[in-house]
Write an enzyme that holds these catalytic residues in place. Sequence first.
Site, PDB file in Angstrom:
ATOM      1  N   GLU A  49      31.785  51.390  36.305  1.00 19.37           N
ATOM      2  CA  GLU A  49      31.657  50.041  36.366  1.00 19.37           C
ATOM      3  C   GLU A  49      30.399  49.619  36.718  1.00 19.37           C
ATOM      4  O   GLU A  49      29.728  48.570  36.466  1.00 19.37           O
ATOM      5  CB  GLU A  49      32.745  49.418  37.208  1.00 19.37           C
ATOM      6  CG  GLU A  49      34.319  48.979  36.521  1.00 19.37           C
ATOM      7  CD  GLU A  49      34.040  47.797  35.877  1.00 19.37           C
ATOM      8  OE1 GLU A  49      33.485  47.698  34.826  1.00 19.37           O
ATOM      9  OE2 GLU A  49      34.395  46.651  36.510  1.00 19.37           O
ATOM     10  N   ASP A  56      38.516  45.500  39.380  1.00 13.12           N
ATOM     11  CA  ASP A  56      38.908  45.678  37.821  1.00 13.12           C
ATOM     12  C   ASP A  56      39.461  47.143  37.787  1.00 13.12           C
ATOM     13  O   ASP A  56      40.303  47.436  37.133  1.00 13.12           O
ATOM     14  CB  ASP A  56      37.728  45.330  37.079  1.00 13.12           C
ATOM     15  CG  ASP A  56      37.624  43.615  37.118  1.00 13.12           C
ATOM     16  OD1 ASP A  56      38.369  43.095  37.857  1.00 13.12           O
ATOM     17  OD2 ASP A  56      37.067  43.226  36.142  1.00 13.12           O
TER      18      ASP A  56
HETATM   19  C1  LIG Z   1      33.300  38.507  38.826  1.00  8.86           C
HETATM   20  C2  LIG Z   1      34.107  39.816  39.140  1.00  8.86           C
HETATM   21  O1  LIG Z   1      34.917  39.384  40.333  1.00  8.86           O
HETATM   22  C3  LIG Z   1      35.230  40.182  38.082  1.00  8.86           C
HETATM   23  C4  LIG Z   1      34.539  40.504  36.867  1.00  8.86           C
HETATM   24  O2  LIG Z   1      35.408  40.809  35.849  1.00  8.86           O
HETATM   25  P1  LIG Z   1      35.193  40.875  34.230  1.00  8.86           P
HETATM   26  O3  LIG Z   1      34.070  41.780  34.134  1.00  8.86           O
HETATM   27  O4  LIG Z   1      34.506  39.383  33.618  1.00  8.86           O
HETATM   28  O5  LIG Z   1      36.392  41.076  33.704  1.00  8.86           O
HETATM   29  C5  LIG Z   1      33.310  40.994  39.629  1.00  8.86           C
HETATM   30  C6  LIG Z   1      33.902  42.208  40.325  1.00  8.86           C
HETATM   31  O6  LIG Z   1      34.686  41.793  41.062  1.00  8.86           O
HETATM   32  O7  LIG Z   1      33.464  43.259  40.236  1.00  8.86           O
HETATM   33 MG   LIG Z   2      33.964  43.682  33.375  1.00  5.33          MG
END
Ligand SMILES: C[C@@](O)(CCOP(=O)(O)O)CC(=O)O
Ligand SMILES: [Mg+2]
Length: 388
Positions: free
Chosen positions: A197, A208
């Site tokens: 990540e 996530d």
């Molecule tokens: C914006 C955030 O809070 C979530 C990102 O989720 P996604 O990649 O948009 O599914 C970033 C994080 O927590 O690492």
């Molecule tokens: Mg993501």
Amino acid sequence: MEIRARAPGKIILAGEHAVVHGSAAVAAAIDLYTQSSHHLPPSGEGGAGEVEVDLTDSGLAFSWPCSRLLEALGVTSRKAELQAPRPCSPEELAAIARLVELHEIPEAKIWLSAGLSAFLYLYTSILGCRPGKVVVSSGLPMGAGLGSSAAFSVSLSGALLTAAGVVSAEGAVGGTEWQLLGKDHLELVNTWAFQGEKIIHGKPSGIDNAVSTFGSMIKFKKGELTNLKSGNPVKMLITDTRVGRNTKALVAGVSERASRHPDAMASVFHAVNTISEELSSIVELAATDEIAMTSKEEKLAELMEMNQGLLQCMGVSHASIETVLRSTLKYNLVSKLTGAGGGGCVLTLIPTLLSKLVLEKVTTELESHGFRCFKVEVGGQGLQIHQG
Ligand SMILES: C[C@@](O)(CCOP(=O)(O)O)CC(=O)O
Ligand SMILES: [Mg+2]
Ligand SMILES: Nc1ncnc2c1ncn2[C@@H]1O[C@H](COP(=O)(O)OP(=O)(O)O)[C@@H](O)[C@H]1O
């Protein structure tokens, strides 16, 4: 021998972005998965051959001769490091980027290069420069806020660590061909997936990959995870605005705003923290009659609405998201963006007593804007393995 691992995407009910800055957030696994399968080459090939990855969703496959990987990265898999992954150094990341650049990725699919870098890092760190083939396929929209990057990193880490014999599946998931890992093995997969990540997101909070690994509904704050037992099923409609965006850039944008206005943004993050804490205790309440259920849902809706307002303060909403908010509000339904925002997906809370007719009407209206609506099961299993 083939090893398959599948890892779910997620929704964030409250706290995205603020969680990167230390606030609490609430997330839940959804029943859309990314699957990675690892195929060992026929025995006796030794150090020859290639490392191959087939990214079926993009219709592209890539390979590197093992000798080329060895020359660029050295022997990267070391036994002690398998139990405690070391972060990818800037030099190693640059060497990996050069290996990715050996392939001409079409401009329209250039976003794949971050995923490919994460793949090369995880593969070579876990299995060394040994030949093998990995096939990845996903039911998740990519770059839409449903955690495809984490599901990618978790499923890859799960498959590769199983192939390396570092983790192994134990209990079966009832009525399916899938098996689960024990807690310690899940912790290790999660640590590796977090490194993946980092390559894709720059500065992820870890929420996530944690929810994709462990499943369920969780509260997450500063790396600490609390399992939430949802008192009643939470029903959400997901609307994908189909506006592409990139989490790394959005996370960096919020950090830049925070460095321009540190006090104001600290207050915003503090407010989000309070909302997530309150929301996490409300989801755990078990409402036993209609009145209690309606009151619980009204509270959840209000907190989601407040969180959306604060996400606007952070600068991560988008005209397409605002269109979803306006459309659903006409039917008295509350929505908020989920994930990094800037487009991507929006959640709409579906109250238990909402009629089918209203749900159909709102869905039709959202789809008339070119958006795609779908319902998901919330709070299911995390990483699962299949060997055979
Ligand atoms: C914006 C955030 O809070 C979530 C990102 O989720 P996604 O990649 O948009 O599914 C970033 C994080 O927590 O690492
Ligand atoms: Mg993501
Ligand atoms: N199945 C996949 N195949 C290849 N790359 C993927 C896959 N899933 C995710 N990725 C990588 O993750 C990136 C999307 O991550 P991100 O911007 O965080 O959005 P999200 O996690 O919300 O889907 C893609 O651009 C790609 O680099």
